[in-house]
Design a protein around this motif. Structure first.
Motif, PDB file in Angstrom:
ATOM      1  N   PHE A  63     -39.704  95.193   2.703  1.00  0.00           N
ATOM      2  CA  PHE A  63     -38.519  95.385   3.539  1.00  0.00           C
ATOM      3  C   PHE A  63     -38.895  96.085   4.847  1.00  0.00           C
ATOM      4  N   ALA A  64     -39.644  97.173   4.720  1.00  0.00           N
ATOM      5  CA  ALA A  64     -39.989  97.956   5.910  1.00  0.00           C
ATOM      6  C   ALA A  64     -40.846  97.126   6.867  1.00  0.00           C
ATOM      7  N   ASP A  65     -41.785  96.373   6.318  1.00  0.00           N
ATOM      8  CA  ASP A  65     -42.665  95.576   7.179  1.00  0.00           C
ATOM      9  C   ASP A  65     -41.884  94.474   7.900  1.00  0.00           C
ATOM     10  N   MET A  66     -40.993  93.810   7.163  1.00  0.00           N
ATOM     11  CA  MET A  66     -40.224  92.724   7.789  1.00  0.00           C
ATOM     12  C   MET A  66     -39.308  93.243   8.883  1.00  0.00           C
ATOM     13  N   MET A  67     -38.610  94.327   8.571  1.00  0.00           N
ATOM     14  CA  MET A  67     -37.650  94.864   9.539  1.00  0.00           C
ATOM     15  C   MET A  67     -38.342  95.375  10.799  1.00  0.00           C
ATOM     16  N   ARG A  68     -39.577  95.836  10.611  1.00  0.00           N
ATOM     17  CA  ARG A  68     -40.292  96.345  11.783  1.00  0.00           C
ATOM     18  C   ARG A  68     -40.949  95.221  12.564  1.00  0.00           C
ATOM     19  N   ALA A  69     -41.256  94.107  11.866  1.00  0.00           N
ATOM     20  CA  ALA A  69     -41.959  93.017  12.526  1.00  0.00           C
ATOM     21  C   ALA A  69     -41.007  92.106  13.305  1.00  0.00           C
ATOM     22  N   LEU A  70     -39.817  91.862  12.734  1.00  0.00           N
ATOM     23  CA  LEU A  70     -38.908  90.900  13.372  1.00  0.00           C
ATOM     24  C   LEU A  70     -38.209  91.510  14.583  1.00  0.00           C
ATOM     25  N   PRO A  71     -38.050  90.730  15.641  1.00  0.00           N
ATOM     26  CA  PRO A  71     -37.224  91.219  16.762  1.00  0.00           C
ATOM     27  C   PRO A  71     -35.771  91.327  16.283  1.00  0.00           C
ATOM     28  N   PRO A  72     -35.106  92.453  16.542  1.00  0.00           N
ATOM     29  CA  PRO A  72     -33.726  92.628  16.076  1.00  0.00           C
ATOM     30  C   PRO A  72     -32.788  91.498  16.519  1.00  0.00           C
ATOM     31  N   LEU A  73     -33.047  90.952  17.711  1.00  0.00           N
ATOM     32  CA  LEU A  73     -32.162  89.888  18.200  1.00  0.00           C
ATOM     33  C   LEU A  73     -32.186  88.674  17.276  1.00  0.00           C
ATOM     34  N   VAL A  74     -33.359  88.368  16.728  1.00  0.00           N
ATOM     35  CA  VAL A  74     -33.481  87.238  15.803  1.00  0.00           C
ATOM     36  C   VAL A  74     -32.586  87.463  14.589  1.00  0.00           C
ATOM     37  N   LEU A  75     -32.667  88.675  14.028  1.00  0.00           N
ATOM     38  CA  LEU A  75     -31.840  89.000  12.860  1.00  0.00           C
ATOM     39  C   LEU A  75     -30.360  88.920  13.201  1.00  0.00           C
ATOM     40  N   ILE A  76     -30.018  89.415  14.381  1.00  0.00           N
ATOM     41  CA  ILE A  76     -28.614  89.410  14.805  1.00  0.00           C
ATOM     42  C   ILE A  76     -28.085  87.979  14.893  1.00  0.00           C
ATOM     43  N   LEU A  77     -28.870  87.098  15.497  1.00  0.00           N
ATOM     44  CA  LEU A  77     -28.421  85.712  15.649  1.00  0.00           C
ATOM     45  C   LEU A  77     -28.331  85.010  14.296  1.00  0.00           C
ATOM     46  N   ILE A  78     -29.302  85.270  13.422  1.00  0.00           N
ATOM     47  CA  ILE A  78     -29.266  84.652  12.099  1.00  0.00           C
ATOM     48  C   ILE A  78     -28.008  85.066  11.343  1.00  0.00           C
ATOM     49  N   LEU A  79     -27.744  86.395  11.335  1.00  0.00           N
ATOM     50  CA  LEU A  79     -26.573  86.871  10.600  1.00  0.00           C
ATOM     51  C   LEU A  79     -25.283  86.353  11.222  1.00  0.00           C
TER      52      LEU A  79
END
Lengths: 222, 252
Positions: A63-79
């Motif tokens: 979890f920690a590695d993924m959250m730190r690796a992904l750009p937050p914008l990518v996660l925002i758009l996916i969600l």
């Protein structure tokens, strides 16, 4: 004069000030909610990791590695754009809160975990030798020291993450940047953007000053 | 001081780390109110033996009895209760740097022993007074000298009313001029009748204050007896060699 007309147009300021103040409220509460959730859950994850269960720790590290690796914008758009297809509709504010909390949680977990690993074995032994349980030694002895060590990097990370609330402008959250940039389109004036910059300064400069005080207060010499 | 009954007994203790045998068949008894000194070259297993006595180190085999209880049989999850009976003082003090001296001495009293805060505080101040540091109750450990920190560590252990005190090289990390204050506290403890097992290189102190001295080498107890006998008339070659090395160092 042209400069003032462009960046500090009084009639534009008057028109959009109420909207912008409301937007400051949105930014502020998103930031506060993110900080509380991210730091508290990050601390909890670090303590959970100290319990030393191999499977639990694997999940935490992933979890920690993924959250730190992904750009937050990518996660925002996916969600925001992906979840409705699964029948889960999240408001823009909820998406920002969830993503930024998770990102801060991941960083906070790593910072606290780093602190916990640098607490010496002697501290643990002193606690255990006086009859404290492992959990008590963690809560009263190791974690408070890890927390103090983590404050400077944590403060930096908290400021960096909360500023990302500006990403809400991409998915229509009425926070400072989106309100001011739509005001800019309507008015054709750059003044709302100046107002946005000032609004961010009003929120974050006190936060920076407060952070210095927190760092000073918790500093101690060995 | 003649021992009325045995407070700490080690029987056939062995400890192995992977392939290395650190303790090979150790037998040792400490009577109630006795001060027993353990000496020996580094790597002889002294500290490991001491750490087995509160199971900071798990013995490979053998038995240890404290106050008639076989502590080697206690399941891992019940160790905390046993450790309240065994005070330990470390070479590196290990005071909690984020707490005041007073809080250091109160913490385990409240959280492990279940004393009320006022009770724990009164007891802590009493113990700090005993080691001559009542006036430092509100200081942080970093503000104290090494000798003062070690005396606080002793107070922290004593506050739990242990039956036995273990000292793991309590003065080895101290500047020479600070050693005396810690030894003085230990001597007063002995006069009050505390049972103590001390691993240390303070030969002069052993000579003066110990009831018995135990010489360990290579994982065995080689020789033991009253300090006069052990230092004055060593029987084994190993002890003779060790003593001449140590006195050689002291002269140099």
């Amino acid at each position: 004069m042209r400069f003032f007309e462009t960046f500090f147009n009084l009639s534009v300021i008057e028109k959009y000030l109420p909207d912008l103040i409301a937007a400051m409220g949105v930014t502020l509460y998103l930031a506060v909610a993110t900080i509380l959730t991210g730091v508290l859950c990050g601390a909890a994850l670090a303590c959970l990791r100290a319990a030393g269960n191999r499977y639990v720790n694997f999940i935490i590290i992933m979890f920690a590695d993924m959250m730190r690796a992904l750009p937050p914008l990518v996660l925002i758009l996916i969600l925001f754009f992906g979840m409705p297809s699964l029948g889960i509709n999240l408001s823009g504010e909820m998406v920002i809160y969830l993503v930024l909390s998770c990102v801060l949680m991941a960083f906070a977990e790593e910072i606290f975990w780093g602190g916990l690993t640098s607490v010496t074995a002697g501290q643990w032994e002193a606690g255990r030798a006086t009859g404290l349980s492992k959990a008590q030694t963690l809560f009263y002895i190791a974690f408070p020291q890890a927390f103090r060590m983590g404050i400077p990097p944590l403060v930096n990370r908290v400021l960096a993450t909360t500023k990302l609330t500006a990403l809400g402008s991409v998915i229509g959250v009425k926070e400072i940047l989106s309100v001011s940039s739509s005001a800019q389109s309507f008015s054709g004036s750059a003044t709302p953007l100046t107002m946005a910059a000032l609004a961010y300064m009003i929120i974050f400069i006190p936060a920076v000053i407060a952070s210095h005080q927190i760092e000073r207060r918790f500093r101690y010499t060995r | 001081m003649t021992a009325s009954r045995t407070m700490l007994e080690i029987h056939a203790l062995e400890k192995r780390f992977d392939q290395t045998e650190v303790l090979k068949n150790i037998d040792l008894k400490v009577g109630e109110g006795e001060l027993v000194f353990v000496i020996g070259p580094s790597g002889s297993g002294k500290s490991t033996m001491l750490r087995c006595c509160n199971r900071l180190e798990e013995p490979t085999s053998g038995a240890i009895m404290i106050d008639r209880e076989r502590i080697t049989d206690i399941p891992r999850r019940d160790l905390d209760r046993m450790r309240l009976k065994v005070g330990m003082v470390f070479q590196g003090f290990h005071l909690y740097p984020h707490m005041s001296v007073l809080k250091n001495v109160m913490l385990a009293q409240v959280k492990a022993l279940g004393r009320s805060k006022p009770e724990a505080q009164a007891r802590a101040l009493d113990m700090l007074d005993q080691v001559g540091l009542k006036h430092k109750a509100d200081a942080k450990p970093a503000e104290l000298s090494g000798g003062q920190q070690q005396r606080v560590a002793i107070a922290r252990a004593l506050a739990l009313d242990p039956k036995v005190m273990l000292f793991d090289e309590p003065t080895s990390a101290l500047d020479p001029e600070l050693v005396g204050s810690v030894l003085k506290v230990m001597k007063e403890l002995r006069e009050k009748g505390m049972t103590m097992l001390v691993v240390s290189h303070e030969m002069a102190f052993a000579r003066e204050a110990a009831d018995r001295v135990v010489f360990m080498d290579g994982g065995y107890v080689i020789e033991q007896g009253p300090p006069d006998e052990l230092f004055g008339n060593p029987k084994s070659d190993r002890l003779k060699a060790f003593l001449s090395r140590v006195s050689g160092n002291e002269a140099a």
